[in-house]
Write an enzyme that holds these catalytic residues in place. Structure first.
Site, PDB file in Angstrom:
ATOM      1  N   ASP A  13       0.721  -1.231   0.038  1.00  0.00           N
ATOM      2  CA  ASP A  13       0.048   0.031   0.026  1.00  0.00           C
ATOM      3  C   ASP A  13       0.745   1.294   0.062  1.00  0.00           C
ATOM      4  O   ASP A  13       2.042   1.299   0.488  1.00  0.00           O
ATOM      5  CB  ASP A  13      -1.062  -0.064   1.159  1.00  0.00           C
ATOM      6  CG  ASP A  13      -2.059   1.000   1.094  1.00  0.00           C
ATOM      7  OD1 ASP A  13      -2.053   1.448   0.218  1.00  0.00           O
ATOM      8  OD2 ASP A  13      -2.722   1.308   2.155  1.00  0.00           O
ATOM      9  N   TRP A  18       3.107   7.963  -1.876  1.00  0.00           N
ATOM     10  CA  TRP A  18       4.394   8.105  -2.342  1.00  0.00           C
ATOM     11  C   TRP A  18       4.501   8.982  -3.600  1.00  0.00           C
ATOM     12  O   TRP A  18       5.565  10.003  -3.323  1.00  0.00           O
ATOM     13  CB  TRP A  18       5.012   6.686  -2.450  1.00  0.00           C
ATOM     14  CG  TRP A  18       6.544   6.927  -2.773  1.00  0.00           C
ATOM     15  CD1 TRP A  18       7.362   6.447  -1.647  1.00  0.00           C
ATOM     16  CD2 TRP A  18       7.266   6.690  -4.029  1.00  0.00           C
ATOM     17  NE1 TRP A  18       8.807   6.396  -2.620  1.00  0.00           N
ATOM     18  CE2 TRP A  18       8.762   6.562  -3.851  1.00  0.00           C
ATOM     19  CE3 TRP A  18       6.703   6.734  -5.284  1.00  0.00           C
ATOM     20  CZ2 TRP A  18       9.633   6.654  -4.792  1.00  0.00           C
ATOM     21  CZ3 TRP A  18       7.617   6.730  -6.399  1.00  0.00           C
ATOM     22  CH2 TRP A  18       9.130   6.766  -6.000  1.00  0.00           C
ATOM     23  N   GLU A  60     -11.422  -4.899  -5.511  1.00  0.00           N
ATOM     24  CA  GLU A  60     -12.258  -3.703  -5.565  1.00  0.00           C
ATOM     25  C   GLU A  60     -11.428  -2.763  -6.074  1.00  0.00           C
ATOM     26  O   GLU A  60     -11.792  -1.293  -6.512  1.00  0.00           O
ATOM     27  CB  GLU A  60     -12.075  -3.228  -4.050  1.00  0.00           C
ATOM     28  CG  GLU A  60     -13.296  -3.926  -3.207  1.00  0.00           C
ATOM     29  CD  GLU A  60     -12.980  -5.480  -2.954  1.00  0.00           C
ATOM     30  OE1 GLU A  60     -11.577  -5.871  -2.742  1.00  0.00           O
ATOM     31  OE2 GLU A  60     -13.975  -6.094  -2.948  1.00  0.00           O
ATOM     32  N   ASN A  61     -10.272  -2.933  -6.711  1.00  0.00           N
ATOM     33  CA  ASN A  61      -9.280  -1.930  -7.354  1.00  0.00           C
ATOM     34  C   ASN A  61      -9.789  -1.598  -8.589  1.00  0.00           C
ATOM     35  O   ASN A  61      -9.384  -0.669  -9.295  1.00  0.00           O
ATOM     36  CB  ASN A  61      -7.737  -2.478  -7.433  1.00  0.00           C
ATOM     37  CG  ASN A  61      -6.894  -2.510  -6.038  1.00  0.00           C
ATOM     38  OD1 ASN A  61      -6.222  -3.128  -5.870  1.00  0.00           O
ATOM     39  ND2 ASN A  61      -7.371  -1.571  -5.335  1.00  0.00           N
ATOM     40  N   ARG A 176       1.416  -4.563   6.521  1.00  0.00           N
ATOM     41  CA  ARG A 176       0.841  -3.764   5.764  1.00  0.00           C
ATOM     42  C   ARG A 176       1.491  -2.375   5.717  1.00  0.00           C
ATOM     43  O   ARG A 176       1.734  -1.909   6.784  1.00  0.00           O
ATOM     44  CB  ARG A 176      -0.627  -3.360   5.956  1.00  0.00           C
ATOM     45  CG  ARG A 176      -1.573  -2.257   4.978  1.00  0.00           C
ATOM     46  CD  ARG A 176      -2.867  -2.422   5.387  1.00  0.00           C
ATOM     47  NE  ARG A 176      -3.443  -1.550   3.947  1.00  0.00           N
ATOM     48  CZ  ARG A 176      -4.583  -1.534   3.578  1.00  0.00           C
ATOM     49  NH1 ARG A 176      -5.617  -2.475   3.957  1.00  0.00           N
ATOM     50  NH2 ARG A 176      -5.087  -0.688   2.732  1.00  0.00           N
ATOM     51  N   ARG A 182      -5.950  -2.329   8.342  1.00  0.00           N
ATOM     52  CA  ARG A 182      -7.143  -3.168   8.164  1.00  0.00           C
ATOM     53  C   ARG A 182      -6.457  -4.086   7.028  1.00  0.00           C
ATOM     54  O   ARG A 182      -5.556  -4.115   6.568  1.00  0.00           O
ATOM     55  CB  ARG A 182      -8.022  -2.332   7.830  1.00  0.00           C
ATOM     56  CG  ARG A 182      -7.856  -1.483   6.417  1.00  0.00           C
ATOM     57  CD  ARG A 182      -9.125  -0.732   5.952  1.00  0.00           C
ATOM     58  NE  ARG A 182      -8.707   0.275   4.893  1.00  0.00           N
ATOM     59  CZ  ARG A 182      -8.282   1.785   5.175  1.00  0.00           C
ATOM     60  NH1 ARG A 182      -8.337   2.227   6.482  1.00  0.00           N
ATOM     61  NH2 ARG A 182      -7.981   2.441   4.229  1.00  0.00           N
ATOM     62  N   SER A 184      -8.643  -5.331   4.456  1.00  0.00           N
ATOM     63  CA  SER A 184      -8.904  -4.777   3.079  1.00  0.00           C
ATOM     64  C   SER A 184      -9.508  -6.045   2.198  1.00  0.00           C
ATOM     65  O   SER A 184      -8.731  -6.198   1.160  1.00  0.00           O
ATOM     66  CB  SER A 184      -8.033  -3.951   2.472  1.00  0.00           C
ATOM     67  OG  SER A 184      -8.034  -2.849   3.172  1.00  0.00           O
ATOM     68  N   GLU A 195       0.243 -13.039  12.800  1.00  0.00           N
ATOM     69  CA  GLU A 195       0.575 -11.658  13.643  1.00  0.00           C
ATOM     70  C   GLU A 195       0.662 -10.619  12.462  1.00  0.00           C
ATOM     71  O   GLU A 195       0.998 -10.908  11.117  1.00  0.00           O
ATOM     72  CB  GLU A 195       2.055 -11.982  13.928  1.00  0.00           C
ATOM     73  CG  GLU A 195       2.114 -13.187  15.185  1.00  0.00           C
ATOM     74  CD  GLU A 195       1.530 -12.844  16.389  1.00  0.00           C
ATOM     75  OE1 GLU A 195       1.173 -11.491  16.495  1.00  0.00           O
ATOM     76  OE2 GLU A 195       0.883 -13.408  17.095  1.00  0.00           O
TER      77      GLU A 195
HETATM   78  C1  FPP Z   1      -1.473   0.134  -3.635  1.00  0.00           C
HETATM   79  O1  FPP Z   1      -1.140   1.705  -3.507  1.00  0.00           O
HETATM   80  C2  FPP Z   1      -1.127  -0.342  -4.819  1.00  0.00           C
HETATM   81  C3  FPP Z   1      -1.651  -0.919  -5.766  1.00  0.00           C
HETATM   82  C4  FPP Z   1      -3.440  -0.920  -5.546  1.00  0.00           C
HETATM   83  C5  FPP Z   1      -1.146  -1.534  -7.016  1.00  0.00           C
HETATM   84  C6  FPP Z   1      -0.079  -2.357  -6.756  1.00  0.00           C
HETATM   85  C7  FPP Z   1       0.285  -2.994  -7.984  1.00  0.00           C
HETATM   86  C8  FPP Z   1       1.564  -3.106  -8.440  1.00  0.00           C
HETATM   87  C9  FPP Z   1       2.686  -1.902  -8.114  1.00  0.00           C
HETATM   88  C10 FPP Z   1       2.179  -4.139  -9.689  1.00  0.00           C
HETATM   89  C11 FPP Z   1       2.799  -5.232  -8.964  1.00  0.00           C
HETATM   90  C12 FPP Z   1       3.391  -6.136  -9.743  1.00  0.00           C
HETATM   91  C13 FPP Z   1       3.900  -7.302  -9.510  1.00  0.00           C
HETATM   92  C14 FPP Z   1       4.492  -8.159 -10.378  1.00  0.00           C
HETATM   93  C15 FPP Z   1       3.402  -8.123  -8.081  1.00  0.00           C
HETATM   94  P1  FPP Z   1      -2.125   2.658  -3.685  1.00  0.00           P
HETATM   95  O2  FPP Z   1      -2.317   3.192  -5.141  1.00  0.00           O
HETATM   96  O3  FPP Z   1      -3.265   2.024  -2.960  1.00  0.00           O
HETATM   97  O4  FPP Z   1      -1.681   3.751  -2.801  1.00  0.00           O
HETATM   98  P2  FPP Z   1      -2.402   4.864  -1.888  1.00  0.00           P
HETATM   99  O5  FPP Z   1      -3.314   4.266  -1.065  1.00  0.00           O
HETATM  100  O6  FPP Z   1      -1.147   5.893  -1.353  1.00  0.00           O
HETATM  101  O7  FPP Z   1      -3.175   5.646  -3.020  1.00  0.00           O
END
Ligand code: FPP
Length: 229
Positions: A13, A18, A60-61, A176, A182, A184, A195
């Protein structure tokens, strides 16, 4: 390290926040986050962790903007190929959790290829949760179970064998990143006795040192699984 968790599950997360802090678009955060998947996979494998599960994309994404979803999907396509090479070089087996039928045909094929090509890995197992939701996993399991075993008695062990995580031990440690505390919809069945470790560090900054810190915190916990010691 003594008392190393056998199975570490991570909610990646904080990519968006970032990037925002650096004045970059959210998609730059996902690119940095995807890159960090490589770093942490190698670090976990070198530390001797046996199973690493990463929550890469939840059911949910899809609610995010079309642009953001399509960036994440193309990063996944690219990084899964890199993951395969990295897995082959490090004796890692890759598998996927989640409803892959919801992904593009290309991505489904990549997942199938990576699974097959790395199946001989005898070191760490890397499980990537893609289009994964814990409730969805349970409902899919129940539907299959009803078909395959309409009348038989159900035990916890038997039910678990219908979950996406079949054959994997439950996570010992769930991490996390980025401050939220949480789960999620991540592995609700499997995390019953895990843990939890929460850190404010955003996923792109979650380094090998941070992983070690989380494992050290885990090692000092007293796990009783509902009993007494
Ligand atoms: C959470 O940050 C991240 C995601 C929903 C997507 C993450 C997926 C990748 C980086 C690709 C991973 C690649 C492999 C090969 C496993 P967020 O967008 O929820 O951050 P925020 O909470 O700060 O908005």
């Amino acid at each position: 390290m003594e008392n190393l968790p056998q199975h570490v599950a991570i909610i990646l997360d904080g990519n968006g926040r970032w990037a925002k802090r650096k004045g970059l678009p959210r998609t730059a955060g996902h690119a940095a986050g995807a890159k960090n998947v490589e770093t942490i996979t190698i670090a976990a494998s070198n530390m001797g962790i046996r199973y690493l599960t990463l929550y890469a994309f939840s059911t949910e994404n899809w609610k995010r903007s079309v642009d953001e979803v399509s960036t994440i999907m193309s990063l996944l396509a690219k990084y899964l190929i890199r993951c395969r090479d990295l897995a082959l070089a490090n004796n890692i087996r890759v598998r996927f959790l989640g409803d892959l039928t919801g992904l593009s045909e290309n991505l489904q094929k990549t997942c199938a290829d990576v699974t097959r090509e790395t199946a001989g890995g005898t070191g760490m197992t890397l499980a990537i949760a893609l289009n994964y939701g814990g409730r969805d996993e349970i409902v899919r399991a129940v539907n299959r179970l009803r078909k395959e075993n309409p009348e038989g008695e159900i035990t916890e062990e038997f039910f678990s064998s219908f979950l996406d995580t079949v054959g994997m031990p439950d996570p010992d440690l769930m991490i996390r990143t980025s401050g939220e505390e949480r789960i999620s919809n991540f592995l609700p069945w499997q995390l019953c006795y895990s843990e939890f470790y929460f850190t404010d560090v955003a996923w792109p900054d979650f380094s090998e040192d941070e992983l070690r810190k989380a494992c050290e915190a885990y090692a000092s916990r007293d796990r009783r699984f509902g009993g007494v010691k």
